[in-house]
Design a protein around this motif. Structure first.
Motif, PDB file in Angstrom:
ATOM      1  N   SER A 281      77.101  47.287 107.799  1.00  0.00           N
ATOM      2  CA  SER A 281      75.897  46.975 107.027  1.00  0.00           C
ATOM      3  C   SER A 281      75.851  47.805 105.743  1.00  0.00           C
ATOM      4  N   ALA A 282      76.181  49.102 105.855  1.00  0.00           N
ATOM      5  CA  ALA A 282      76.208  49.963 104.669  1.00  0.00           C
ATOM      6  C   ALA A 282      77.280  49.497 103.689  1.00  0.00           C
ATOM      7  N   LEU A 287      78.932  46.620  98.694  1.00  0.00           N
ATOM      8  CA  LEU A 287      79.605  45.489  98.067  1.00  0.00           C
ATOM      9  C   LEU A 287      78.632  44.690  97.210  1.00  0.00           C
ATOM     10  N   THR A 288      77.422  44.492  97.696  1.00  0.00           N
ATOM     11  CA  THR A 288      76.405  43.782  96.904  1.00  0.00           C
ATOM     12  C   THR A 288      76.140  44.515  95.596  1.00  0.00           C
ATOM     13  N   PRO A 295      81.391  40.422  89.724  1.00  0.00           N
ATOM     14  CA  PRO A 295      80.906  39.319  90.572  1.00  0.00           C
ATOM     15  C   PRO A 295      81.863  38.867  91.668  1.00  0.00           C
ATOM     16  N   ASP A 296      83.176  39.003  91.448  1.00  0.00           N
ATOM     17  CA  ASP A 296      84.109  38.529  92.470  1.00  0.00           C
ATOM     18  C   ASP A 296      84.613  39.647  93.368  1.00  0.00           C
ATOM     19  N   GLY A 490      74.083  52.913  96.108  1.00  0.00           N
ATOM     20  CA  GLY A 490      73.644  52.193  94.912  1.00  0.00           C
ATOM     21  C   GLY A 490      74.302  52.622  93.628  1.00  0.00           C
ATOM     22  N   LEU A 491      75.377  53.409  93.698  1.00  0.00           N
ATOM     23  CA  LEU A 491      76.090  53.782  92.476  1.00  0.00           C
ATOM     24  C   LEU A 491      76.595  52.532  91.763  1.00  0.00           C
ATOM     25  N   PRO A 492      76.560  52.492  90.433  1.00  0.00           N
ATOM     26  CA  PRO A 492      77.047  51.314  89.704  1.00  0.00           C
ATOM     27  C   PRO A 492      78.510  51.004  90.029  1.00  0.00           C
ATOM     28  N   GLY A 493      78.856  49.727  89.946  1.00  0.00           N
ATOM     29  CA  GLY A 493      80.230  49.318  90.240  1.00  0.00           C
ATOM     30  C   GLY A 493      81.198  49.563  89.101  1.00  0.00           C
ATOM     31  N   ILE A 494      80.693  49.839  87.917  1.00  0.00           N
ATOM     32  CA  ILE A 494      81.539  50.139  86.757  1.00  0.00           C
ATOM     33  C   ILE A 494      81.238  51.560  86.304  1.00  0.00           C
TER      34      ILE A 494
END
Length: 593
Positions: A281-282, A287-288, A295-296, A490-494
């Protein structure tokens, strides 16, 4: 007509039509166009002497295939060789090599079978597996010696999988004109010699492998070739029953004996407990978050065996509402499903070993290491699936159990290793390697561990522990779903590598402020099972973080703590004295000091 005439088109006739027209005239240094700096440097080193054997070690995701195929096209164009044979670990990788070779004008047949006996005239060569070669080494020796051949041994450590395999590889390719050996990870944990690899004594007199060109994760990260990796470590309480009927309880990763740690670890991985659902779940929340900017982006769960893989797939389906792609090694359609997943935008892929080595799925950004394997080789190969960079700023997040073997490997991600012949691998490492081979062939990967550590999992609960980045730990234990955990998920993905450190530090400070602001009645008391050793470990981790953030030596931080808090050196300090220093450091970091 000889076998060579039938099966090996001369590069001057066939290849001239299909390779780039400029190749025959291109000089060695001309190969540097569109190559990464390390690839060009490795090619320059090769062509300086043009050795018969060359070993290149480059971190997963760095571009070993591109380097090898550029070398192959150059040797074909110079007529130094007439044929190329690629030896790969799996059927899927054979096709992957053939596709990549086709893009640079080299035609490899990945469908070649030993029963064919000759290479089809339309191809420059073939792609085969180590198992194929081991089955009929004399046939492959004939194929190699009937034409001047470059043999590319992909992930060459597989040549040491068994004594018979090593002997077969030597017999098959002893007569090859050129041999290029590739590896992307630490070599095997055992001491079986690897064919065509040179060994020299190190400072301690141990014979270690001699690499001709090495490009490690640290260099690749600095060059922007690979992604930064954040390890999300999860602990938690687990309970199990032994074969004698005794019930055992432990807190995952809390400095227990090796046997207890192994049983606690396997209890946590049981899909019937609550640890895996909590971690999945985490990971899905992470991933979200990543998919907001990528997005992919996809996720991969690496399971210990096929039964667990299916169960994890069912858990993800219930959790996300989307059917994940489950890949099992004994399924004939596995390779196609991996490619379909790689080309699509589905969220999750679940596998045992099929994607742990060499498989290229660049969109993988989140991983769950849900396997009991703890060998450096397997761990590095697994993490290698997530580090390939497509653009600057993409990060990889790997969810791991907070157990010493895995935390140690995560801490040593940047360490470059050689293969040692004179050092015995530990029993646990060899056992884990055996389990992974069983998983690949569709056999139960848990039989051996069950026999040694027989138990029945009863209960497990996940708890966020910390984030490990470049050997520094951030955060402290928090409940799954808490604000403290969500701060890190919640760290940014970039993010650029230096931004990762700054954001992790700010999240940790915010967590410390929340803890300090709670009323005493809501603060969790220190657990009774905490030992002096665990207190010392926690203090040293915090000192390491403080030293990293301030640039001060560890010894200076320890001296300052003794001056402010009092008490003897760490080795002689009591639990209360150690806790006082821990609390002081936490207050400092919470205040940003």
């Amino acid at each position: 007509m000889s076998t060579s005439d039938r099966s090996a088109p001369h590069v001057g006739t066939f290849a001239a039509e299909h390779l780039s027209p400029s190749f025959p005239e291109r000089a060695a240094r001309g190969t540097a166009s569109r190559l990464r700096a390390w690839q060009a440097a490795a090619l320059d080193k090769y062509f300086a002497t043009e050795p018969r054997d060359f070993l290149a070690a480059a971190t997963p995701g760095a571009g070993k295939t591109t380097f090898a195929l550029r070398l192959a096209t150059e040797l074909l164009a110079r007529r130094a060789v007439d044929r190329v044979i690629v030896v790969a670990p799996t059927e899927h990788l054979k096709r992957q090599w053939a596709d990549a070779a086709h893009r640079v004008g080299i035609r490899l047949d990945p469908a070649f079978r030993n029963s064919q006996r000759i290479i089809p005239r339309a191809f420059h060569g073939i792609a085969v597996t180590y198992a194929q070669v081991a089955a009929k080494p004399y046939l492959h020796r004939t194929l190699t010696e009937t034409a001047s051949t470059l043999v590319i041994l992909d992930e060459v450590h597989h040549g040491g999988d068994a004594l018979s395999w090593g002997d077969a590889i030597r017999e098959a390719y002893e007569g090859a004109a050129r041999r290029l050996s590739l590896t992307g990870t630490p070599f095997r944990s055992d001491t079986a010699p690897i064919p065509f690899v040179s060994y020299v004594p190190d400072e301690q007199g141990i014979r270690v492998s001699q690499t001709d060109y090495a490009y490690g994760y640290g260099r690749a990260l600095a060059d922007g070739v690979v992604r930064p990796v954040l390890f999300m470590a999860y602990a938690g309480k687990v309970r199990w029953r032994t074969t004698t009927g005794d019930e055992m309880e432990a807190h995952l990763g809390q400095g227990d004996t090796q046997d207890v740690t192994s049983q606690a670890w396997r209890t946590a991985l049981d899909p019937e407990g609550q640890w895996m659902p909590g971690v999945l779940s985490a990971a899905d929340r992470r991933l979200t978050e990543v998919r907001h900017s990528v997005p992919d982006a996809g996720g991969l769960v690496i399971a210990t065996d096929q039964t667990a893989a299916r169960a994890y797939g069912a858990l993800l389906h219930r959790l996300t509402g989307e059917e994940p792609t489950v890949v099992l090694s004994d399924d004939k359609g596995a390779s196609g499903r991996i490619q379909q997943y790689a080309d699509g935008d589905g969220r999750w892929l679940v596998a045992v070993r099929m994607v742990s080595e060499g498989v290229d799925v660049p969109r993988l950004a989140v991983g769950v290491y849900a396997t009991s394997s703890s060998t450096p080789l397997f761990f590095a190969q697994a993490i290698g699936r997530f580090v390939r960079a497509r653009r600057r700023g993409e990060t990889a997040s790997i969810f791991i159990p907070s157990v010493p073997p895995i935390m140690g490997l995560a801490n040593e991600l940047e360490r470059e290793r050689d293969h040692a012949l004179d050092r015995e691998g530990s029993g646990d490492e060899l056992l884990a390697d055996d389990l992974m081979r069983e998983a690949e062939t569709g056999e139960s990967a848990s039989d051996a561990l069950t026999e040694t550590y027989a138990f029945a999992a009863l209960e497990s609960h996940a708890q966020f522990d910390k984030v490990l980045y470049e050997g520094v730990e951030f955060g402290q234990q928090a409940e799954v779903g808490s604000l403290e955990e969500l701060d890190f998920l919640g760290l940014p993905g970039i993010l650029e590598p230096d931004q990762v450190h700054e954001l992790l530090r700010s999240r940790y400070q915010r967590q410390m402020r929340r803890v300090a602001e709670r009323p005493p009645s809501e603060r969790q008391p220190a657990p009774l099972y905490r030992t002096l050793k665990e207190q010392r470990t926690l203090l040293n981790n915090l000192v390491g973080l403080r030293a990293k953030l301030t640039g001060q030596p560890h010894g200076h931080v320890h001296a300052e703590l003794r001056r402010v808090c009092g008490g003897p050196a760490v080795g002689q300090a009591s639990v209360a004295q150690l806790q006082s220093r821990i609390d002081f450091l936490r207050r400092q970091m919470a205040a940003g000091g």
